[in-house]
Design a protein around this motif. Structure first.
Motif, PDB file in Angstrom:
ATOM      1  N   GLY A   1      -0.191  24.681  44.877  1.00 34.48           N
ATOM      2  CA  GLY A   1      -1.312  24.446  45.602  1.00 34.48           C
ATOM      3  C   GLY A   1      -1.226  22.762  45.831  1.00 34.48           C
ATOM      4  O   GLY A   1      -0.376  22.360  45.478  1.00 34.48           O
ATOM      5  N   SER A   2      -2.363  22.414  46.090  1.00 29.77           N
ATOM      6  CA  SER A   2      -2.749  21.095  46.375  1.00 29.77           C
ATOM      7  C   SER A   2      -3.070  20.303  45.117  1.00 29.77           C
ATOM      8  O   SER A   2      -3.466  20.781  44.115  1.00 29.77           O
ATOM      9  CB  SER A   2      -3.813  20.950  47.389  1.00 29.77           C
ATOM     10  OG  SER A   2      -3.766  21.593  48.593  1.00 29.77           O
TER      11      SER A   2
ATOM     12  N   SER B   1      -5.484  18.277  42.769  1.00 33.85           N
ATOM     13  CA  SER B   1      -6.993  18.370  42.439  1.00 33.85           C
ATOM     14  C   SER B   1      -7.542  17.353  41.879  1.00 33.85           C
ATOM     15  O   SER B   1      -6.715  16.420  41.039  1.00 33.85           O
ATOM     16  CB  SER B   1      -6.907  19.554  41.474  1.00 33.85           C
ATOM     17  OG  SER B   1      -8.215  19.800  41.014  1.00 33.85           O
TER      18      SER B   1
ATOM     19  N   PRO C   1      -2.559  27.159  42.900  1.00 33.72           N
ATOM     20  CA  PRO C   1      -2.825  27.696  44.354  1.00 33.72           C
ATOM     21  C   PRO C   1      -4.275  28.253  44.361  1.00 33.72           C
ATOM     22  O   PRO C   1      -4.849  28.942  43.427  1.00 33.72           O
ATOM     23  CB  PRO C   1      -1.688  28.656  44.326  1.00 33.72           C
ATOM     24  CG  PRO C   1      -1.307  29.133  43.121  1.00 33.72           C
ATOM     25  CD  PRO C   1      -1.652  28.109  42.449  1.00 33.72           C
ATOM     26  N   PHE C   2      -4.806  28.410  45.315  1.00 31.18           N
ATOM     27  CA  PHE C   2      -5.994  29.050  45.714  1.00 31.18           C
ATOM     28  C   PHE C   2      -5.812  30.611  45.648  1.00 31.18           C
ATOM     29  O   PHE C   2      -4.585  30.965  45.998  1.00 31.18           O
ATOM     30  CB  PHE C   2      -6.614  28.874  47.261  1.00 31.18           C
ATOM     31  CG  PHE C   2      -6.805  27.333  47.415  1.00 31.18           C
ATOM     32  CD1 PHE C   2      -8.281  27.038  46.538  1.00 31.18           C
ATOM     33  CD2 PHE C   2      -6.504  26.401  47.931  1.00 31.18           C
ATOM     34  CE1 PHE C   2      -8.877  25.870  46.890  1.00 31.18           C
ATOM     35  CE2 PHE C   2      -7.167  25.118  48.052  1.00 31.18           C
ATOM     36  CZ  PHE C   2      -8.370  24.863  47.441  1.00 31.18           C
ATOM     37  N   THR C   3      -6.780  31.228  45.491  1.00 30.01           N
ATOM     38  CA  THR C   3      -6.666  32.752  45.438  1.00 30.01           C
ATOM     39  C   THR C   3      -7.586  33.339  46.445  1.00 30.01           C
ATOM     40  O   THR C   3      -8.986  32.758  46.547  1.00 30.01           O
ATOM     41  CB  THR C   3      -7.166  33.307  44.095  1.00 30.01           C
ATOM     42  OG1 THR C   3      -6.315  32.790  43.077  1.00 30.01           O
ATOM     43  CG2 THR C   3      -7.103  34.770  43.995  1.00 30.01           C
ATOM     44  N   THR C   4      -7.110  33.863  47.645  1.00 29.85           N
ATOM     45  CA  THR C   4      -7.867  33.963  48.832  1.00 29.85           C
ATOM     46  C   THR C   4      -8.423  35.492  48.625  1.00 29.85           C
ATOM     47  O   THR C   4      -7.984  36.497  47.904  1.00 29.85           O
ATOM     48  CB  THR C   4      -7.080  34.034  49.956  1.00 29.85           C
ATOM     49  OG1 THR C   4      -6.050  35.030  50.095  1.00 29.85           O
ATOM     50  CG2 THR C   4      -6.458  32.536  50.368  1.00 29.85           C
TER      51      THR C   4
END
Length: 124
Positions: free
Chosen positions: A58-59, A61, A70-73
Motif C-alpha cells: 500500500g501507500s 499513511s 494495501p486498500f481492500t477493494t
C-alpha cells in the motif's frame, strides 16, 4: 479474546479522553498501537488478510502503523466472500450484502464489536 480486550481498551480510551484524563497525543499513540494489534489479529485469523497483507503493498499513511497496508477493494471482497472473516462465521453478528446498484453485491460481515462501535455513542 483480543476482540473483547480491544473493545474495552477502545471504550477506556474514549472515556479517558471525554473525562480529560488523556491528551490527544496519548490517544493517537494508543491508536497506533491498536492498529498494529488489529493488523496482526486479522492476518492470523483471516485467510484473505493473511495473504492480502503480505502480498500487496500500500501507500504511505498519515498513521505510521498503516504505512504500506494495501486498500481492500469491493472487488477484493466480492472475490473472497467469507474468507475475509477473522472470526468463525457462526460468530458473525450481522451479515448482509450491498444491493449491487454499482456492480455485483458486496458481502459485509460484521462482528459484534463492529456493530457496537458503529452504533454506540458516548456522551460526557
Amino acid at each position: 479474546m483480543i476482540r473483547d480486550n480491544l473493545h474495552q481498551k477502545w471504550l477506556d480510551d474514549v472515556d479517558a479522553y471525554l473525562e480529560g484524563r488523556t491528551t490527544p497525543q496519548a490517544l493517537q499513540a494508543n491508536g497506533q498501537q491498536r492498529a498494529g494489534e488489529v493488523l496482526r489479529y486479522v492476518a492470523q485469523r483471516s485467510a484473505f488478510y493473511a495473504d492480502h497483507l503480505h502480498s500487496q503493498v500500500g501507500s504511505p499513511s498519515a498513521r505510521s502503523a498503516l504505512d504500506g497496508v494495501p486498500f481492500t477493494t469491493k472487488d477484493d471482497l466480492r472475490a473472497v466472500g467469507r474468507s475475509v472473516c477473522s472470526l468463525p462465521f457462526d460468530q458473525i453478528a450481522v451479515y448482509y450484502e450491498t444491493t449491487g446498484t454499482t456492480g455485483l453485491p458486496t458481502p459485509c460481515p460484521r462482528a459484534a464489536i463492529a456493530v457496537v462501535i458503529g452504533t454506540t455513542s458516548r456522551s460526557p
